[in-house]
Design an enzyme around this catalytic site. Structure first.
Site, PDB file in Angstrom:
ATOM      1  N   LYS A  97      -5.212 -10.719  -6.496  1.00  0.00           N
ATOM      2  CA  LYS A  97      -6.275 -11.554  -5.648  1.00  0.00           C
ATOM      3  C   LYS A  97      -7.426 -11.720  -6.309  1.00  0.00           C
ATOM      4  O   LYS A  97      -7.894 -10.312  -6.053  1.00  0.00           O
ATOM      5  CB  LYS A  97      -5.856 -11.114  -4.728  1.00  0.00           C
ATOM      6  CG  LYS A  97      -6.426 -11.841  -3.222  1.00  0.00           C
ATOM      7  CD  LYS A  97      -5.897 -11.511  -2.530  1.00  0.00           C
ATOM      8  CE  LYS A  97      -6.901 -10.280  -1.658  1.00  0.00           C
ATOM      9  NZ  LYS A  97      -6.823 -10.489  -0.101  1.00  0.00           N
ATOM     10  N   LYS A 155     -12.693  -8.407  -2.731  1.00  0.00           N
ATOM     11  CA  LYS A 155     -13.450  -6.677  -2.417  1.00  0.00           C
ATOM     12  C   LYS A 155     -12.685  -5.155  -2.808  1.00  0.00           C
ATOM     13  O   LYS A 155     -14.188  -4.964  -2.889  1.00  0.00           O
ATOM     14  CB  LYS A 155     -13.715  -6.931  -1.181  1.00  0.00           C
ATOM     15  CG  LYS A 155     -13.455  -7.421   0.128  1.00  0.00           C
ATOM     16  CD  LYS A 155     -14.180  -7.308   1.084  1.00  0.00           C
ATOM     17  CE  LYS A 155     -14.340  -8.030   2.010  1.00  0.00           C
ATOM     18  NZ  LYS A 155     -12.619  -8.382   3.234  1.00  0.00           N
ATOM     19  N   LYS A 209       0.630  -1.293  -0.324  1.00  0.00           N
ATOM     20  CA  LYS A 209      -0.236   0.291  -0.359  1.00  0.00           C
ATOM     21  C   LYS A 209       0.945   1.363  -0.287  1.00  0.00           C
ATOM     22  O   LYS A 209       0.374   2.411  -0.354  1.00  0.00           O
ATOM     23  CB  LYS A 209      -0.652   0.099   1.603  1.00  0.00           C
ATOM     24  CG  LYS A 209      -1.829  -0.914   1.332  1.00  0.00           C
ATOM     25  CD  LYS A 209      -3.226  -0.642   1.702  1.00  0.00           C
ATOM     26  CE  LYS A 209      -4.415  -1.659   1.109  1.00  0.00           C
ATOM     27  NZ  LYS A 209      -5.226  -2.540   2.510  1.00  0.00           N
TER      28      LYS A 209
HETATM   29  P1  ATP Z   1      -9.204  -7.303   0.567  1.00  0.00           P
HETATM   30  O1  ATP Z   1     -10.674  -8.350  -0.730  1.00  0.00           O
HETATM   31  O2  ATP Z   1     -10.256  -6.044   0.758  1.00  0.00           O
HETATM   32  O3  ATP Z   1      -8.242  -7.445  -0.090  1.00  0.00           O
HETATM   33  P2  ATP Z   1      -9.719  -9.340   2.396  1.00  0.00           P
HETATM   34  O4  ATP Z   1     -10.518  -9.943   1.358  1.00  0.00           O
HETATM   35  O5  ATP Z   1      -7.909 -10.295   2.107  1.00  0.00           O
HETATM   36  O6  ATP Z   1      -9.679  -8.154   1.656  1.00  0.00           O
HETATM   37  P3  ATP Z   1     -10.286 -10.556   4.907  1.00  0.00           P
HETATM   38  O7  ATP Z   1     -12.759 -10.279   4.232  1.00  0.00           O
HETATM   39  O8  ATP Z   1     -10.955 -10.653   6.020  1.00  0.00           O
HETATM   40  O9  ATP Z   1     -10.034  -9.882   3.639  1.00  0.00           O
HETATM   41  O10 ATP Z   1     -10.223 -11.624   4.386  1.00  0.00           O
HETATM   42  C1  ATP Z   1     -10.489 -13.265   5.073  1.00  0.00           C
HETATM   43  C2  ATP Z   1      -9.784 -14.342   4.149  1.00  0.00           C
HETATM   44  O11 ATP Z   1     -10.599 -14.847   3.427  1.00  0.00           O
HETATM   45  C3  ATP Z   1      -8.626 -14.190   4.326  1.00  0.00           C
HETATM   46  O12 ATP Z   1      -7.965 -15.322   5.389  1.00  0.00           O
HETATM   47  C4  ATP Z   1      -8.162 -14.337   3.007  1.00  0.00           C
HETATM   48  O13 ATP Z   1      -6.827 -15.227   3.152  1.00  0.00           O
HETATM   49  C5  ATP Z   1      -9.119 -15.115   2.211  1.00  0.00           C
HETATM   50  N1  ATP Z   1      -8.646 -14.871   1.334  1.00  0.00           N
HETATM   51  C6  ATP Z   1      -9.267 -13.088   0.651  1.00  0.00           C
HETATM   52  N2  ATP Z   1      -9.625 -13.119  -0.216  1.00  0.00           N
HETATM   53  C7  ATP Z   1      -8.872 -13.998  -0.958  1.00  0.00           C
HETATM   54  C8  ATP Z   1      -8.657 -14.928  -1.923  1.00  0.00           C
HETATM   55  N3  ATP Z   1      -9.467 -14.164  -3.597  1.00  0.00           N
HETATM   56  N4  ATP Z   1      -8.739 -16.428  -2.033  1.00  0.00           N
HETATM   57  C9  ATP Z   1      -8.296 -17.083  -1.523  1.00  0.00           C
HETATM   58  N5  ATP Z   1      -8.659 -16.635  -0.222  1.00  0.00           N
HETATM   59  C10 ATP Z   1      -9.508 -14.922   0.075  1.00  0.00           C
END
Ligand code: ATP
Ligand code: LTN
Length: 329
Positions: free
Chosen positions: A193, A196, A111
């Site tokens: 990735k 969201k 970031k």
């Molecule tokens: P952001 O989407 O904003 O980057 P995030 O989705 O990583 O945030 P969290 O919602 O806290 O943040 O993630 C919850 C869990 O989901 C964590 O264990 C994260 O590693 C997993 N996760 C998030 N995105 C993915 C993905 N694209 N593939 C697999 N696992 C994911």
């Protein structure tokens, strides 16, 4: 029974990536482990959130936890701010973390490198709070997606350091990363990735998306011009991602899916993936609406917070005693 703990930070609507990488695994583990899952609402505000949106996202996240199959009888489900020990141990952990360690955290570094403005001190010290979340419960395992592994490793270092300084206090946790689905990629840019916080919605499937849109997003997923169905992550990352999604949701080996579609066009495979995803999401969405209508969320969270506090609060007391923070007559 070994204890497992994880959290989700609902800064937006939960995604298919969250489901495959995290939520679905929590559900599968709850029979074999003592499962603790929480909504990391303090972690959400490390970046500004519109208050009304945040409230809705938190409620939806709980409803989706339940809709995906987390069972409040078998698992402890709660909101982070309902258990005050998290913030307090988070501060204590920050006092036991070196700046050099935080500077190495890739999530923060990325970031900063992107030149993001208005980065907060909370975002910087976020891994200290995450360590507290885990250590308060003496969790043996922390199931997370690939992106969180570094934070759990820091937690291990902090636990060991504390134990060395003050005597055996914390269980040193292990990250648990699923073999398939630990990093689901964006459908519109398979080098990123599925997130969201993605700027455009095209590459991200939200668990509450209209199923027609879900199908559209999968059918227009970026692939390649090679035209052969095979597993080549480097040269065909989009195709690989689609096969990985199907594999995660069906528990079929990726190689078996490739065999099924050998010699066929990408279109057919996309229809197959869309069918699988939509079928799974339809079930989740139906349950989600039933849960929202039944108004049971508040009670579930209240009970969850009581059960969580019964573990976390005595742990914090032990920590304070060891450090010498308390005066007892
Ligand atoms: P952001 O989407 O904003 O980057 P995030 O989705 O990583 O945030 P969290 O919602 O806290 O943040 O993630 C919850 C869990 O989901 C964590 O264990 C994260 O590693 C997993 N996760 C998030 N995105 C993915 C993905 N694209 N593939 C697999 N696992 C994911
Ligand atoms: N940092 C995680 C969410 C999170 C978490 C935790 C996960 C906060 N506290 C404790 C596991 C254990 C994320 O951004 N996905």
């Amino acid at each position: 029974m070994k204890r497992m703990l994880s959290g989700i930070k609902p800064t937006g609507q939960l995604t298919l990536g969250n489901y495959i990488g995290a939520l679905r695994n929590f559900v599968n583990y709850q029979d074999d482990y003592e499962m603790i899952v929480f909504i990391a609402n303090l972690h959400c505000i490390t970046e500004y959130q519109d208050p009304a949106d945040l409230k809705k996202n938190l409620t939806d996240a709980v409803a989706l936890y339940l809709a995906c199959g987390l069972d409040p009888k078998r698992s402890v489900i709660f909101l982070q701010t309902d258990v005050h020990s998290h913030a307090e141990l988070g501060y204590i952990m920050a006092c036991n973390t070196y700046l050099g360690e935080l500077n190495r955290m890739t999530q923060f570094k990325d970031k900063a490198q992107k030149g993001e403005k208005n980065m907060t001190a909370g975002l910087y010290t976020y891994p200290c709070l995450m360590a507290a979340d885990i250590l308060l419960y003496d969790a043996n395992y922390v199931p997370v997606g690939e992106d969180q592994k570094q934070h759990v490793e820091l937690t291990r270092d902090l636990a060991q350091r504390f134990n060395n300084k003050y005597g055996e206090t914390f269980v040193v946790p292990e990250p648990l990363i699923a073999k398939v689905g630990a990093r689901i990629m964006s459908l519109s840019d398979p080098s990123k990735k599925m997130s969201k916080s993605e700027e455009t919605n095209k590459g991200c499937i939200y668990l509450l998306d209209d199923l027609k849109d879900v199908r559209k997003k999968i059918m227009s997923a970026v692939t390649d011009s090679i035209g052969i169905i095979q597993l080549d992550k480097e040269n065909q990352p989009g195709l690989y991602n689609l096969i990985e999604i199907a594999s995660a949701l069906t528990n079929k080996a990726m190689e078996d899916i490739v065999k099924e579609f050998e010699g066929q066009g990408y279109g057919k495979l996309k229809v197959y993936v869309a069918d699988i995803v939509c079928e799974e999401m339809e079930k989740i969405q139906k349950r989600y609406h039933e849960i929202i209508d039944s108004r049971q969320i508040e009670n579930i969270l209240k009970e969850g917070a009581q059960r969580a506090s019964a573990i976390a609060d005595p742990k914090l007391e032990t920590v304070k005693k060891k450090i010498g923070l308390e005066i007892k007559y």
